[in-house]
Design an enzyme around this catalytic site. Structure first.
Site, PDB file in Angstrom:
ATOM      1  N   ASN A  81      42.636  38.931  43.441  1.00  0.00           N
ATOM      2  CA  ASN A  81      41.284  39.185  43.948  1.00  0.00           C
ATOM      3  C   ASN A  81      41.163  38.637  45.364  1.00  0.00           C
ATOM      4  OD1 ASN A  81      41.000  39.327  40.933  1.00  0.00           O
ATOM      5  ND2 ASN A  81      38.941  39.921  41.590  1.00  0.00           N
ATOM      6  N   LEU A 104      35.246  56.368  56.627  1.00  0.00           N
ATOM      7  CA  LEU A 104      34.020  55.546  56.662  1.00  0.00           C
ATOM      8  C   LEU A 104      33.179  55.686  55.382  1.00  0.00           C
ATOM      9  CD1 LEU A 104      32.930  55.990  60.415  1.00  0.00           C
ATOM     10  CD2 LEU A 104      34.344  54.197  59.405  1.00  0.00           C
ATOM     11  N   ARG A 117      32.180  44.377  31.052  1.00  0.00           N
ATOM     12  CA  ARG A 117      32.287  45.806  31.393  1.00  0.00           C
ATOM     13  C   ARG A 117      33.586  46.401  30.867  1.00  0.00           C
ATOM     14  NH1 ARG A 117      31.313  45.177  37.711  1.00  0.00           N
ATOM     15  NH2 ARG A 117      32.919  43.651  37.241  1.00  0.00           N
ATOM     16  N   TYR A 172      41.638  53.011  37.467  1.00  0.00           N
ATOM     17  CA  TYR A 172      42.041  52.436  38.758  1.00  0.00           C
ATOM     18  C   TYR A 172      43.405  51.754  38.636  1.00  0.00           C
ATOM     19  CZ  TYR A 172      42.059  49.052  42.648  1.00  0.00           C
ATOM     20  OH  TYR A 172      42.403  48.290  43.735  1.00  0.00           O
ATOM     21  N   VAL A 181      33.232  40.258  43.884  1.00  0.00           N
ATOM     22  CA  VAL A 181      32.414  39.261  43.196  1.00  0.00           C
ATOM     23  C   VAL A 181      32.082  38.067  44.117  1.00  0.00           C
ATOM     24  CG1 VAL A 181      34.414  38.081  42.158  1.00  0.00           C
ATOM     25  CG2 VAL A 181      32.242  37.974  41.028  1.00  0.00           C
TER      26      VAL A 181
END
Ligand code: NAD
Length: 305
Positions: A169, A33, A264, A140, A183
């Site tokens: 995505n 969680l 980014r 990642y 996003v």
């Protein structure tokens, strides 16, 4: 059949659990969680609040005797992996190994889990096909690419069948704001609230969005199929961030202010995954158009603000 779903309180995992329960399987959700919600877990599924890195996982597998494992639990935030790479590695690789060891011990028939479009990095070739050697731009992406290697070795050395899906995505109801494809839910919330939108880069970066029900379908097809290996899951349709916001504004019947900021670290310019292998090996055919998927997601976000 007995099926364990890690991360079953999260966005994709909870939709997958709903489908597995609907198909009559006995499902055990394992989730700590950290980003998921207990309320997302289907009432007919069993639930255990536990970290995938915990040694207790082995007893849990012994007792439940899973036929299949869907491993959706992960550190999913690309930017976070650059700030806290050890945590990303610990959850996404040490957690994976704990589950793989437990799966081999109890003779799991197949281990199904996501990799990501992030493994490809910024390759110039589009659409991206599975055999291309990816050069991840983020920690990642690297842990996901390494995941694929571990799965291959566990199959070759210990006979554990697997499918590792490179999701593009993913979007849809219940998505949080932090993860890889977040996003869409972030933009939906801003449009619904009439708030301005922050865009990293010029907004001309393109993504290949896939609705969560199509991702669940790919997983179900993998469960009922002998195929093993790495398979892309997407719609093979790219859209720019600017066009995505235009579409959401049309759906909402409003316009919002856009602020453009520096890109980014680790962000990819264009991403479009080939679905040829998924079609050929799994009979996968995405059913959700972006328009219909965005309408559903927008109304979900608006009603659950
Ligand atoms: N959403 C996307 O667009 C996308 C794209 C490519 C790949 N993926 C992958 O799909 C999977 C599911 O992503 P999601 O978008 O549903 O994310 P999510 O954050 O909604 O779900 C992840 C779940 O895992 C749980 N979790 C995290 N760390 C854990 C730990 N150490 N032990 C136990 N549980 C833990 C969280 O509480 C959460 O419920 C992840 O592997 C992610 O990397 C997602």
């Amino acid at each position: 059949m007995n099926i364990i779903v890690t991360g079953g309180a999260g966005f994709i995992g909870s939709h997958l659990v709903d489908r597995l329960v609907q198909e009559g399987h006995r499902v055990l959700v394992i989730d700590n969680l950290s980003s998921g919600l207990r309320t997302f877990v289907n009432e007919q599924a069993e639930f255990l609040e536990l970290d995938i890195r915990d040694e207790k996982i082995h007893n849990v597998f012994e007792n439940f005797q899973p036929d299949y494992v869907f491993h959706e639990a992960a550190q999913t935030v690309v930017a976070e992996s650059m700030v806290h790479p050890t945590e990303d590695c610990d959850i996404n690789l040490m957690g994976l190994l704990n589950l793989l060891q437990a799966s081999v011990k109890v003779g799991v028939k197949k281990f199904l889990m996501p990799s990501s479009a992030a493994v490809y990095g910024d390759l110039e070739v589009l659409p991206l096909t599975e055999e291309l050697a990816g050069v991840p731009r983020s920690c990642y992406g690297l842990t996901k690419l390494t995941t694929e290697g571990y799965l291959r070795i566990y199959q070759e050395s210990f006979g554990l069948s697997y499918i590792c899906y490179r999701y593009s995505n993913v979007y849809g109801p219940r998505q949080g704001n932090g993860g890889e494809g977040g996003v869409v839910s972030i933009f939906c919330e801003h449009v619904a609230n009439g708030e301005s939108i922050k865009i990293f880069g010029d907004g001309e970066q393109t993504r290949d969005f896939v609705y969560v029900d199509d991702v669940v379908e790919a997983n179900i097809l993998g469960l009922n199929n002998d195929v093993t290996g790495v398979i892309n899951v997407s719609t093979e349709t790219g859209i720019s961030v600017n066009d995505l916001i235009d579409t959401l504004e049309d759906i909402a019947g409003t316009t919002v202010t856009r602020h453009y900021e520096e890109p980014r670290i680790g962000d990819i310019k264009h991403s479009l995954l080939s679905t040829a292998k998924a079609k050929q090996c799994l009979g996968y055919m995405p059913k959700w158009t972006l328009q219909k998927g965005l309408e559903n997601t927008y109304h979900y976000v608006k009603d659950n603000r």
